[in-house]
Structures are given as C-alpha cells and as structure tokens.
Design a protein around this motif. Sequence first.
Motif, PDB file in Angstrom:
ATOM      1  N   ARG A 258      23.560  -2.926  -2.305  1.00  0.00           N
ATOM      2  CA  ARG A 258      22.710  -3.755  -3.152  1.00  0.00           C
ATOM      3  C   ARG A 258      21.408  -4.018  -2.389  1.00  0.00           C
ATOM      4  O   ARG A 258      21.419  -4.643  -1.326  1.00  0.00           O
ATOM      5  CB  ARG A 258      23.417  -5.053  -3.517  1.00  0.00           C
ATOM      6  N   ILE A 259      20.308  -3.548  -2.957  1.00  0.00           N
ATOM      7  CA  ILE A 259      19.020  -3.589  -2.269  1.00  0.00           C
ATOM      8  C   ILE A 259      18.121  -4.649  -2.893  1.00  0.00           C
ATOM      9  O   ILE A 259      17.904  -4.659  -4.111  1.00  0.00           O
ATOM     10  CB  ILE A 259      18.322  -2.219  -2.321  1.00  0.00           C
ATOM     11  N   HIS A 260      17.609  -5.542  -2.059  1.00  0.00           N
ATOM     12  CA  HIS A 260      16.650  -6.556  -2.484  1.00  0.00           C
ATOM     13  C   HIS A 260      15.298  -6.196  -1.868  1.00  0.00           C
ATOM     14  O   HIS A 260      15.148  -6.203  -0.647  1.00  0.00           O
ATOM     15  CB  HIS A 260      17.097  -7.943  -2.026  1.00  0.00           C
ATOM     16  N   VAL A 261      14.333  -5.866  -2.714  1.00  0.00           N
ATOM     17  CA  VAL A 261      13.034  -5.386  -2.248  1.00  0.00           C
ATOM     18  C   VAL A 261      11.983  -6.480  -2.378  1.00  0.00           C
ATOM     19  O   VAL A 261      11.884  -7.143  -3.417  1.00  0.00           O
ATOM     20  CB  VAL A 261      12.587  -4.145  -3.042  1.00  0.00           C
ATOM     21  N   THR A 262      11.206  -6.664  -1.316  1.00  0.00           N
ATOM     22  CA  THR A 262      10.075  -7.580  -1.329  1.00  0.00           C
ATOM     23  C   THR A 262       8.825  -6.793  -0.958  1.00  0.00           C
ATOM     24  O   THR A 262       8.823  -6.059   0.040  1.00  0.00           O
ATOM     25  CB  THR A 262      10.267  -8.727  -0.315  1.00  0.00           C
TER      26      THR A 262
ATOM     27  N   LEU B  66      17.324   5.918   4.366  1.00  0.00           N
ATOM     28  CA  LEU B  66      16.019   5.674   3.767  1.00  0.00           C
ATOM     29  C   LEU B  66      14.988   6.671   4.304  1.00  0.00           C
ATOM     30  O   LEU B  66      14.209   7.253   3.542  1.00  0.00           O
ATOM     31  CB  LEU B  66      15.582   4.242   4.073  1.00  0.00           C
ATOM     32  N   ALA B  67      14.984   6.872   5.617  1.00  0.00           N
ATOM     33  CA  ALA B  67      14.064   7.838   6.220  1.00  0.00           C
ATOM     34  C   ALA B  67      14.321   9.241   5.688  1.00  0.00           C
ATOM     35  O   ALA B  67      13.385  10.000   5.390  1.00  0.00           O
ATOM     36  CB  ALA B  67      14.197   7.815   7.742  1.00  0.00           C
ATOM     37  N   GLU B  68      15.590   9.591   5.531  1.00  0.00           N
ATOM     38  CA  GLU B  68      15.959  10.914   5.018  1.00  0.00           C
ATOM     39  C   GLU B  68      15.476  11.090   3.587  1.00  0.00           C
ATOM     40  O   GLU B  68      14.943  12.142   3.226  1.00  0.00           O
ATOM     41  CB  GLU B  68      17.476  11.068   5.093  1.00  0.00           C
ATOM     42  N   GLN B  69      15.644  10.056   2.763  1.00  0.00           N
ATOM     43  CA  GLN B  69      15.231  10.136   1.368  1.00  0.00           C
ATOM     44  C   GLN B  69      13.714  10.232   1.245  1.00  0.00           C
ATOM     45  O   GLN B  69      13.186  11.006   0.440  1.00  0.00           O
ATOM     46  CB  GLN B  69      15.744   8.911   0.597  1.00  0.00           C
TER      47      GLN B  69
ATOM     48  N   TYR C 110       0.808  -1.220   0.000  1.00  0.00           N
ATOM     49  CA  TYR C 110       0.000   0.000   0.000  1.00  0.00           C
ATOM     50  C   TYR C 110       0.841   1.270   0.000  1.00  0.00           C
ATOM     51  O   TYR C 110       0.302   2.366  -0.125  1.00  0.00           O
ATOM     52  CB  TYR C 110      -0.920   0.029   1.229  1.00  0.00           C
ATOM     53  N   PHE C 111       2.157   1.146   0.179  1.00  0.00           N
ATOM     54  CA  PHE C 111       2.964   2.359   0.302  1.00  0.00           C
ATOM     55  C   PHE C 111       3.164   3.044  -1.031  1.00  0.00           C
ATOM     56  O   PHE C 111       3.670   2.446  -1.976  1.00  0.00           O
ATOM     57  CB  PHE C 111       4.339   2.048   0.902  1.00  0.00           C
ATOM     58  N   ARG C 112       2.766   4.281  -1.141  1.00  0.00           N
ATOM     59  CA  ARG C 112       3.000   5.211  -2.243  1.00  0.00           C
ATOM     60  C   ARG C 112       3.739   4.589  -3.435  1.00  0.00           C
ATOM     61  O   ARG C 112       4.962   4.731  -3.562  1.00  0.00           O
ATOM     62  CB  ARG C 112       3.775   6.407  -1.729  1.00  0.00           C
ATOM     63  N   PRO C 113       3.025   3.902  -4.320  1.00  0.00           N
ATOM     64  CA  PRO C 113       3.702   3.170  -5.401  1.00  0.00           C
ATOM     65  C   PRO C 113       4.682   4.010  -6.200  1.00  0.00           C
ATOM     66  O   PRO C 113       5.756   3.527  -6.586  1.00  0.00           O
ATOM     67  CB  PRO C 113       2.526   2.699  -6.277  1.00  0.00           C
ATOM     68  N   ALA C 114       4.346   5.273  -6.467  1.00  0.00           N
ATOM     69  CA  ALA C 114       5.225   6.114  -7.288  1.00  0.00           C
ATOM     70  C   ALA C 114       6.535   6.434  -6.589  1.00  0.00           C
ATOM     71  O   ALA C 114       7.533   6.759  -7.248  1.00  0.00           O
ATOM     72  CB  ALA C 114       4.508   7.413  -7.657  1.00  0.00           C
TER      73      ALA C 114
ATOM     74  N   LEU D  72      14.440   4.000  -4.667  1.00  0.00           N
ATOM     75  CA  LEU D  72      15.479   3.020  -4.976  1.00  0.00           C
ATOM     76  C   LEU D  72      16.495   3.580  -5.964  1.00  0.00           C
ATOM     77  O   LEU D  72      17.699   3.331  -5.839  1.00  0.00           O
ATOM     78  CB  LEU D  72      14.842   1.748  -5.533  1.00  0.00           C
ATOM     79  N   ARG D  73      16.002   4.344  -6.946  1.00  0.00           N
ATOM     80  CA  ARG D  73      16.909   4.963  -7.913  1.00  0.00           C
ATOM     81  C   ARG D  73      17.862   5.919  -7.216  1.00  0.00           C
ATOM     82  O   ARG D  73      19.074   5.923  -7.469  1.00  0.00           O
ATOM     83  CB  ARG D  73      16.104   5.692  -8.980  1.00  0.00           C
ATOM     84  N   HIS D  74      17.325   6.725  -6.303  1.00  0.00           N
ATOM     85  CA  HIS D  74      18.150   7.697  -5.592  1.00  0.00           C
ATOM     86  C   HIS D  74      19.204   6.987  -4.747  1.00  0.00           C
ATOM     87  O   HIS D  74      20.387   7.346  -4.782  1.00  0.00           O
ATOM     88  CB  HIS D  74      17.283   8.569  -4.694  1.00  0.00           C
ATOM     89  N   LEU D  75      18.798   5.981  -3.993  1.00  0.00           N
ATOM     90  CA  LEU D  75      19.756   5.281  -3.134  1.00  0.00           C
ATOM     91  C   LEU D  75      20.808   4.551  -3.959  1.00  0.00           C
ATOM     92  O   LEU D  75      21.966   4.457  -3.559  1.00  0.00           O
ATOM     93  CB  LEU D  75      19.020   4.296  -2.218  1.00  0.00           C
ATOM     94  N   GLY D  76      20.394   4.035  -5.138  1.00  0.00           N
ATOM     95  CA  GLY D  76      21.357   3.336  -5.992  1.00  0.00           C
ATOM     96  C   GLY D  76      22.433   4.257  -6.518  1.00  0.00           C
ATOM     97  O   GLY D  76      23.599   3.861  -6.636  1.00  0.00           O
ATOM     98  N   VAL D  77      22.056   5.510  -6.840  1.00  0.00           N
ATOM     99  CA  VAL D  77      23.045   6.476  -7.321  1.00  0.00           C
ATOM    100  C   VAL D  77      23.912   6.975  -6.169  1.00  0.00           C
ATOM    101  O   VAL D  77      25.133   7.091  -6.291  1.00  0.00           O
ATOM    102  CB  VAL D  77      22.343   7.663  -8.015  1.00  0.00           C
ATOM    103  N   ALA D  78      23.284   7.260  -5.023  1.00  0.00           N
ATOM    104  CA  ALA D  78      24.022   7.818  -3.892  1.00  0.00           C
ATOM    105  C   ALA D  78      24.952   6.794  -3.244  1.00  0.00           C
ATOM    106  O   ALA D  78      26.022   7.156  -2.745  1.00  0.00           O
ATOM    107  CB  ALA D  78      23.045   8.359  -2.853  1.00  0.00           C
ATOM    108  N   TYR D  79      24.556   5.519  -3.265  1.00  0.00           N
ATOM    109  CA  TYR D  79      25.339   4.472  -2.588  1.00  0.00           C
ATOM    110  C   TYR D  79      25.506   3.284  -3.528  1.00  0.00           C
ATOM    111  O   TYR D  79      24.830   2.262  -3.397  1.00  0.00           O
ATOM    112  CB  TYR D  79      24.644   4.040  -1.290  1.00  0.00           C
TER     113      TYR D  79
END
Length: 305
Positions: free
Chosen positions: A127-131, A292-295, A106-110, A116-123
Amino acid sequence: MDDLMAPGFDFDQLRTFVAVAEAGSLSAAAPRVFLSQSSVSEQIRKLEERIGVTLFTRGKQGVSPTPAGERLLGHARQLIAQSEQAWHDVRGFSLAGELRLAITDYFRPAEVARMLRHLGVAYPSLRIHVTILKSGVIESGYDTGDFDIGLSMRVLGKSLGRDAVAGTRTLGRESLDWVASPDFVLDDGAPLPLLVLPDTCALHRFTTQWLDEQQVPYTIAHVASGVAGLQLALNAGLGVACLNASAAGASLVRIETLMPGRRLPALPDAEFHLLPARRGEPEWVTQARDALAEQLTASAGLTVR
C-alpha cells in the motif's frame, strides 16, 4: 507446433508493445527497451503477425493503438507485472506493508501514475502513500523519518543551502530550459516576467540567483503553488519559467532569445535521485526501493547509478 497456432505471448514483444503505446512512437520507445528503432519495429511486426491483428495506427505524429491494441495494452501491463511478481516470489522477494513515498513535483509527471499502477499490480499487498513535495522538504523530512523512500531533484554544480545526500542513486539527468507559451512576447525594454514556485523551492532560489549573477533584469510576475499551476500560468502567457524538460510539457516552447540583443543565460542540467537506505530500515522497504528503481529504469528509460 507452428508458433502461429500456439496461443500465448512473447514477453519481450509485450514489453516493446507497451513501450511503444506509452511513448507514442517507435523512436521514443527504443531507448526505453534498450533496442534500436528497427528492432522495435521488428518486434511489433512479429507480435502483430502472431496474433493476426493490427495493433497500431501509423501517422505523421507517431502511432496510436487500434481498438485491438487498446484491449491488449491492459492485458499486457497485467501480464508483465504478474510475471515480475512471480519471478520475485519464487526468489523469496515479497513486498507487503504501508510505504510512504515522497516525490519532487518536478519529476516526470506522466511517469508517476504509470509507476504506481505497475507496482500496484505487481505487489497487491503493498500500500503506497504518495506525497508530492519540494526536494528540500523531502530531504529534510527523510532525515527525520517522515518518509520511507524519497525522490528528489538537484541542479548540477550548484549548492542551494544543503549538501548532496551521500549514497543517493542517480535516476537520470534532464536539461533545464527557459520555457514560455508559443505566443509569449516581451515588451521592448521590460524586465523578464519570471514565473516561479514559492521561495522555499530550490529551483526558485537557483533561478533568481542565476539571473542575478548574469545581470538579467527580472520581476516575479507570478508565484504558483505547484508545477501544474506553473504550467497553467505559462500557457496563459504570463511570463517565462525555468523548468526541467519533462515538466515543461508539449504545449510550451524553449526560448533562448527574448528579442534582438537580449539572450537568456544558458542553464545547467538537473538530476533526479533516490535517497539512500536509512540505517535499520526494514528489509521490505529496501526491497521496495530496489523495485522502484527497477520500474523507473524499465518504464522511463532512466539509468540508475
């Protein structure tokens, strides 16, 4: 030297530009960057003057990037992410490893892809595995160490079989609404055709319990496997569902009255939570939760507390 002659960007202006491009309007972008609408407009004006090109096409429905704006958008996202990476690196903040992240459907799909894109560029070493799972499954799995970070949703003021997790960080609150296709029509005297996720979903249990308490006749007309499937069934006009505001999507409408004399009961709000650090977890996981909270605060205008 005159600012117009010096190449380079003002990062506050870039952040405002990205917020406007992603939000689609100056008014929607304003809370994301904690500015008034007039200040957002001024930031964009100064940025356009500085680089000498028009970045947005203005219209009745909001704004959209010009070709130059589209080109700048990719650069701006990278520049902002790299700036944050440099800031954290100088302060000894470095993220690297395999991060298991569980997020409620239910979390804000957009926002998920953007985050994830932002975190991938910044760090880049992270390697993030999302479920994507139901909140109850996330909280149970978090207890047993199935995930490093969990983001769940709870209906305010309602106990649905599990106490709230102590130490959670509240990311934000949204309204729950009854939603349907604009073309949906309920037959006279018919029970409410309710569209839901499986009964393992806490929002399913809340919705049916709420309707029972309010003595609203209903029938389960469709069970979808996820929120995307629920949206498809709603758009097909199969019935009505209870959804949080951001999961409803622009194609659905809020409804309060089914027909004269038949009103749907008012709904409480829902809150999104980041589950707390576990005892003994690696320091980099704690740092990743903070990032993540900051982003989420920066990109979605959420307030973490």
